[in-house]
Design a protein around this motif. Structure first.
Motif, PDB file in Angstrom:
ATOM      1  N   VAL A   1     -12.711   1.222  -7.163  1.00 42.38           N
ATOM      2  CA  VAL A   1     -11.396   1.017  -6.574  1.00 42.38           C
ATOM      3  C   VAL A   1     -11.394  -0.336  -5.869  1.00 42.38           C
ATOM      4  O   VAL A   1     -12.277  -0.622  -5.049  1.00 42.38           O
ATOM      5  CB  VAL A   1     -11.026   2.125  -5.565  1.00 42.38           C
ATOM      6  N   VAL A   2     -10.404  -1.160  -6.195  1.00 39.63           N
ATOM      7  CA  VAL A   2     -10.237  -2.491  -5.604  1.00 39.63           C
ATOM      8  C   VAL A   2      -8.922  -2.501  -4.830  1.00 39.63           C
ATOM      9  O   VAL A   2      -7.893  -2.062  -5.350  1.00 39.63           O
ATOM     10  CB  VAL A   2     -10.221  -3.586  -6.686  1.00 39.63           C
ATOM     11  N   LEU A   3      -8.947  -3.014  -3.601  1.00 41.49           N
ATOM     12  CA  LEU A   3      -7.731  -3.174  -2.816  1.00 41.49           C
ATOM     13  C   LEU A   3      -7.328  -4.644  -2.809  1.00 41.49           C
ATOM     14  O   LEU A   3      -8.167  -5.516  -2.552  1.00 41.49           O
ATOM     15  CB  LEU A   3      -7.940  -2.707  -1.371  1.00 41.49           C
ATOM     16  N   VAL A   4      -6.052  -4.904  -3.098  1.00 39.96           N
ATOM     17  CA  VAL A   4      -5.508  -6.262  -3.093  1.00 39.96           C
ATOM     18  C   VAL A   4      -4.371  -6.292  -2.079  1.00 39.96           C
ATOM     19  O   VAL A   4      -3.403  -5.542  -2.205  1.00 39.96           O
ATOM     20  CB  VAL A   4      -4.977  -6.659  -4.487  1.00 39.96           C
ATOM     21  N   GLY A   5      -4.486  -7.159  -1.059  1.00 38.16           N
ATOM     22  CA  GLY A   5      -3.452  -7.227  -0.036  1.00 38.16           C
ATOM     23  C   GLY A   5      -3.029  -8.653   0.239  1.00 38.16           C
ATOM     24  O   GLY A   5      -3.816  -9.594   0.072  1.00 38.16           O
ATOM     25  N   ILE A   6      -1.779  -8.805   0.671  1.00 36.47           N
ATOM     26  CA  ILE A   6      -1.281 -10.119   1.070  1.00 36.47           C
ATOM     27  C   ILE A   6      -0.732 -10.048   2.477  1.00 36.47           C
ATOM     28  O   ILE A   6      -0.059  -9.074   2.847  1.00 36.47           O
ATOM     29  CB  ILE A   6      -0.215 -10.649   0.091  1.00 36.47           C
ATOM     30  N   SER A   7      -1.033 -11.056   3.293  1.00 38.43           N
ATOM     31  CA  SER A   7      -0.554 -11.158   4.658  1.00 38.43           C
ATOM     32  C   SER A   7      -0.996  -9.921   5.444  1.00 38.43           C
ATOM     33  O   SER A   7      -2.188  -9.630   5.504  1.00 38.43           O
ATOM     34  CB  SER A   7       0.957 -11.359   4.662  1.00 38.43           C
ATOM     35  N   ALA A   8      -0.060  -9.175   6.032  1.00 37.61           N
ATOM     36  CA  ALA A   8      -0.439  -7.957   6.746  1.00 37.61           C
ATOM     37  C   ALA A   8      -1.123  -6.963   5.814  1.00 37.61           C
ATOM     38  O   ALA A   8      -1.944  -6.138   6.259  1.00 37.61           O
ATOM     39  CB  ALA A   8       0.782  -7.318   7.393  1.00 37.61           C
ATOM     40  N   GLY A   9      -0.797  -7.032   4.516  1.00 36.27           N
ATOM     41  CA  GLY A   9      -1.472  -6.174   3.548  1.00 36.27           C
ATOM     42  C   GLY A   9      -2.960  -6.431   3.459  1.00 36.27           C
ATOM     43  O   GLY A   9      -3.740  -5.525   3.142  1.00 36.27           O
TER      44      GLY A   9
ATOM     45  N   GLY B   1     -16.146   4.000  -0.450  1.00 38.49           N
ATOM     46  CA  GLY B   1     -15.073   4.395  -1.350  1.00 38.49           C
ATOM     47  C   GLY B   1     -14.286   3.219  -1.898  1.00 38.49           C
ATOM     48  O   GLY B   1     -13.604   3.342  -2.915  1.00 38.49           O
ATOM     49  N   VAL B   2     -14.365   2.076  -1.224  1.00 40.85           N
ATOM     50  CA  VAL B   2     -13.716   0.844  -1.692  1.00 40.85           C
ATOM     51  C   VAL B   2     -14.799  -0.106  -2.190  1.00 40.85           C
ATOM     52  O   VAL B   2     -15.743  -0.426  -1.458  1.00 40.85           O
ATOM     53  CB  VAL B   2     -12.899   0.181  -0.574  1.00 40.85           C
ATOM     54  N   ASP B   3     -14.670  -0.567  -3.430  1.00 36.37           N
ATOM     55  CA  ASP B   3     -15.712  -1.390  -4.040  1.00 36.37           C
ATOM     56  C   ASP B   3     -15.511  -2.880  -3.826  1.00 36.37           C
ATOM     57  O   ASP B   3     -16.487  -3.631  -3.786  1.00 36.37           O
ATOM     58  CB  ASP B   3     -15.766  -1.109  -5.541  1.00 36.37           C
ATOM     59  N   ALA B   4     -14.252  -3.323  -3.693  1.00 35.88           N
ATOM     60  CA  ALA B   4     -14.001  -4.754  -3.583  1.00 35.88           C
ATOM     61  C   ALA B   4     -12.625  -4.983  -2.969  1.00 35.88           C
ATOM     62  O   ALA B   4     -11.752  -4.113  -2.998  1.00 35.88           O
ATOM     63  CB  ALA B   4     -14.088  -5.434  -4.956  1.00 35.88           C
ATOM     64  N   LEU B   5     -12.447  -6.195  -2.412  1.00 32.95           N
ATOM     65  CA  LEU B   5     -11.194  -6.576  -1.766  1.00 32.95           C
ATOM     66  C   LEU B   5     -10.745  -7.943  -2.263  1.00 32.95           C
ATOM     67  O   LEU B   5     -11.566  -8.853  -2.412  1.00 32.95           O
ATOM     68  CB  LEU B   5     -11.361  -6.655  -0.248  1.00 32.95           C
ATOM     69  N   VAL B   6      -9.434  -8.086  -2.486  1.00 36.85           N
ATOM     70  CA  VAL B   6      -8.822  -9.398  -2.662  1.00 36.85           C
ATOM     71  C   VAL B   6      -7.878  -9.585  -1.479  1.00 36.85           C
ATOM     72  O   VAL B   6      -6.911  -8.829  -1.320  1.00 36.85           O
ATOM     73  CB  VAL B   6      -8.045  -9.517  -3.982  1.00 36.85           C
ATOM     74  N   LEU B   7      -8.178 -10.571  -0.630  1.00 33.06           N
ATOM     75  CA  LEU B   7      -7.441 -10.789   0.609  1.00 33.06           C
ATOM     76  C   LEU B   7      -6.655 -12.090   0.496  1.00 33.06           C
ATOM     77  O   LEU B   7      -7.237 -13.172   0.446  1.00 33.06           O
ATOM     78  CB  LEU B   7      -8.420 -10.851   1.798  1.00 33.06           C
ATOM     79  N   MET B   8      -5.338 -11.982   0.446  1.00 31.23           N
ATOM     80  CA  MET B   8      -4.465 -13.137   0.276  1.00 31.23           C
ATOM     81  C   MET B   8      -3.752 -13.446   1.588  1.00 31.23           C
ATOM     82  O   MET B   8      -3.166 -12.550   2.197  1.00 31.23           O
ATOM     83  CB  MET B   8      -3.424 -12.861  -0.810  1.00 31.23           C
ATOM     84  N   SER B   9      -3.835 -14.702   2.021  1.00 30.33           N
ATOM     85  CA  SER B   9      -3.124 -15.139   3.226  1.00 30.33           C
ATOM     86  C   SER B   9      -3.441 -14.222   4.404  1.00 30.33           C
ATOM     87  O   SER B   9      -2.552 -13.773   5.131  1.00 30.33           O
ATOM     88  CB  SER B   9      -1.613 -15.176   2.976  1.00 30.33           C
ATOM     89  N   THR B  10      -4.710 -13.944   4.591  1.00 30.83           N
ATOM     90  CA  THR B  10      -5.144 -13.041   5.658  1.00 30.83           C
ATOM     91  C   THR B  10      -4.692 -13.562   7.019  1.00 30.83           C
ATOM     92  O   THR B  10      -4.881 -14.731   7.334  1.00 30.83           O
ATOM     93  CB  THR B  10      -6.668 -12.884   5.640  1.00 30.83           C
ATOM     94  N   THR B  11      -4.105 -12.659   7.806  1.00 31.23           N
ATOM     95  CA  THR B  11      -3.563 -13.061   9.101  1.00 31.23           C
ATOM     96  C   THR B  11      -4.198 -12.222  10.193  1.00 31.23           C
ATOM     97  O   THR B  11      -3.647 -11.199  10.626  1.00 31.23           O
ATOM     98  CB  THR B  11      -2.025 -12.907   9.117  1.00 31.23           C
ATOM     99  N   LEU B  12      -5.381 -12.644  10.617  1.00 29.22           N
ATOM    100  CA  LEU B  12      -6.030 -12.027  11.768  1.00 29.22           C
ATOM    101  C   LEU B  12      -5.741 -12.811  13.043  1.00 29.22           C
ATOM    102  O   LEU B  12      -5.987 -12.325  14.148  1.00 29.22           O
ATOM    103  CB  LEU B  12      -7.543 -11.937  11.537  1.00 29.22           C
ATOM    104  N   ARG B  13      -5.215 -14.030  12.855  1.00 27.24           N
ATOM    105  CA  ARG B  13      -4.729 -14.855  13.968  1.00 27.24           C
ATOM    106  C   ARG B  13      -3.475 -15.581  13.508  1.00 27.24           C
ATOM    107  O   ARG B  13      -3.456 -16.145  12.419  1.00 27.24           O
ATOM    108  CB  ARG B  13      -5.770 -15.908  14.387  1.00 27.24           C
ATOM    109  N   PHE B  14      -2.442 -15.548  14.337  1.00 29.73           N
ATOM    110  CA  PHE B  14      -1.216 -16.288  14.023  1.00 29.73           C
ATOM    111  C   PHE B  14      -1.360 -17.698  14.604  1.00 29.73           C
ATOM    112  O   PHE B  14      -1.000 -17.951  15.749  1.00 29.73           O
ATOM    113  CB  PHE B  14       0.003 -15.582  14.630  1.00 29.73           C
ATOM    114  N   ASP B  15      -1.884 -18.598  13.786  1.00 28.26           N
ATOM    115  CA  ASP B  15      -2.201 -19.937  14.290  1.00 28.26           C
ATOM    116  C   ASP B  15      -1.805 -21.030  13.299  1.00 28.26           C
ATOM    117  O   ASP B  15      -2.359 -22.125  13.319  1.00 28.26           O
ATOM    118  CB  ASP B  15      -3.699 -20.035  14.603  1.00 28.26           C
TER     119      ASP B  15
END
Length: 292
Positions: free
Chosen positions: A92-100, A114-128
Motif C-alpha cells: 500500500v502506497v500513500l500519495v498526498g499533496i499539501s495537507a494531504g 501497514g504502509v509500504d511507501a509515501l509520495v509527499l508533494m508540497s509537504t507543509t510542516l511549516r508555513f514559511d
C-alpha cells in the motif's frame, strides 16, 4: 479491427503492479480533483488507485457549512482503508499533496508497517513560503482562543499556481463554485486548527514512520512552504530510501502547474520501483530540467 476487451489489457499488467494499491490524499478542505493527473496515469499503468474523501477533512459539496472533525478521525478513516486494502494487496502506497502529505505521514505513523511507501508533494510542516504574511505567527490566537470563532482563510492569487492560464481558470471556477482543482475558496478555522494539530503531531513523531521508501516532490518557488520542509523530512525520517525532487517551474499546487508532467513521471516511476522492489538509496537528490 475490434477494440480490445479491458480484461485483456489487465492481463498484460505485471502482477506486482496489480498487487500494489495506491491511496490518494488531497489537500485540506478540497477534493480528489487536485490529484487527477496522477490518478489517471497510475490507473493507465494498471495500479489499483483509491482517491479518498475523508469526512470532516474533504470539501463536502452538499453541506451549507464545512464542518471539521478532529484530525484523529481523519487518520482513523485512512487506517481503515489501509487495513482493508492489505487484505487483497501486497503493498500500500500513500500519495498526498499539501495537507494531504501531512495526513499521509500521520497515517504512516499510525499504521506502521501497514504502509509500504509515501509520495509527499508540497509537504507543509511549516508555513514559511515567500507569500506567507508575517501575521502568520498570530494564527494560534485564531485557532485556540475565542477570538477566532468567526475567522476564516480566503484563497487568493496566485492560488498555488505559477502558470497564468491555469491561474485564470481557477479564478473563473471560484467565481461560480465554492471549490476548484486548487482547493476551497474559503477554509474555516475548524479545519485549520485540526490541520495545525496534525502538523504538530507529525513533527513530533516523524521518527516513527516505518515505511521503507519515501519520495518528496517540492517546488523551489513554493509560496506556502519552503524547501526547508524537505529538510525536515530528510532529517526526521528513518526510512531506508528517501529521495527528493526539486521542481523548478511551479508554485505549491505542483499537480496542476507547469511541472505537472514531471510530477506524474516521478510518481509513476516511484510506484514501479516500490512494486518491483527496487528502491533508491537514502538521501538521493534529483534535480530535473524545467517542464515545458
Amino acid at each position: 479491427m475490434s477494440a480490445r476487451d479491458p480484461s485483456d489489457l489487465l492481463s498484460v499488467v505485471h502482477p506486482a503492479v496489480r498487487r500494489t494499491a495506491i491511496v490518494l490524499l488531497h489537500g485540506l478542505c478540497s477534493t480528489p480533483d487536485e490529484l487527477l493527473t496522477v490518478q489517471s496515469s497510475l490507473r493507465a499503468s494498471g495500479y489499483p488507485v483509491h482517491p479518498m474523501r475523508v469526512d470532516g477533512y474533504s470539501f463536502d459539496a452538499a453541506a451549507p457549512v464545512q464542518q471539521a472533525l478532529p484530525y484523529e478521525r481523519w487518520i482513523d478513516a485512512i487506517e481503515a482503508r489501509v487495513k482493508a486494502l492489505r487484505t487483497a494487496h501486497d503493498r500500500v502506497v500513500l500519495v498526498g499533496i499539501s495537507a494531504g502529505s501531512s495526513l499521509a505521514l500521520g497515517a504512516a505513523i499510525r499504521c506502521g508497517s501497514g504502509v509500504d511507501a509515501l509520495v509527499l508533494m508540497s509537504t507543509t510542516l511549516r508555513f514559511d513560503g515567500w507569500a506567507v504574511p508575517r501575521t502568520q505567527v498570530l494564527l494560534p490566537l485564531a485557532f485556540y482562543t475565542p477570538l477566532g470563532r468567526f475567522w476564516q482563510y480566503r484563497e487568493r492569487a496566485p492560488y498555488g499556481v505559477k502558470n497564468e492560464r491555469v491561474r485564470a481558470w481557477i479564478e473563473r471556477e471560484l467565481r461560480h463554485r465554492k471549490v476548484s482543482s486548487a482547493g476551497s475558496a474559503v477554509i474555516g478555522v475548524g479545519h485549520l486548527r485540526e490541520h495545525d494539530r496534525l502538523i504538530r503531531h507529525v513533527r513530533r513523531n516523524l521518527h516513527r514512520v516505518q515505511c521503507a521508501s519515501v519520495l518528496a516532490l517540492h517546488a523551489r518557488e513554493d509560496e506556502v512552504a519552503s524547501l526547508a520542509n524537505v529538510d525536515l523530512l530528510a532529517r526526521g525520517l528513518r526510512c531506508q530510501s528517501f529521495r527528493s525532487v526539486v521542481l523548478g517551474n511551479s508554485y505549491h499546487m505542483i499537480t496542476i502547474d507547469n511541472d505537472r508532467h514531471q510530477v506524474v513521471r516521478e510518481t509513476c516511476a516511484f510506484a514501479d520501483a516500490v512494486a518491483h522492489g527496487t528502491p533508491e538509496p537514502f538521501g538521493a537528490l534529483s534535480a530535473r530540467p524545467l517542464a515545458a
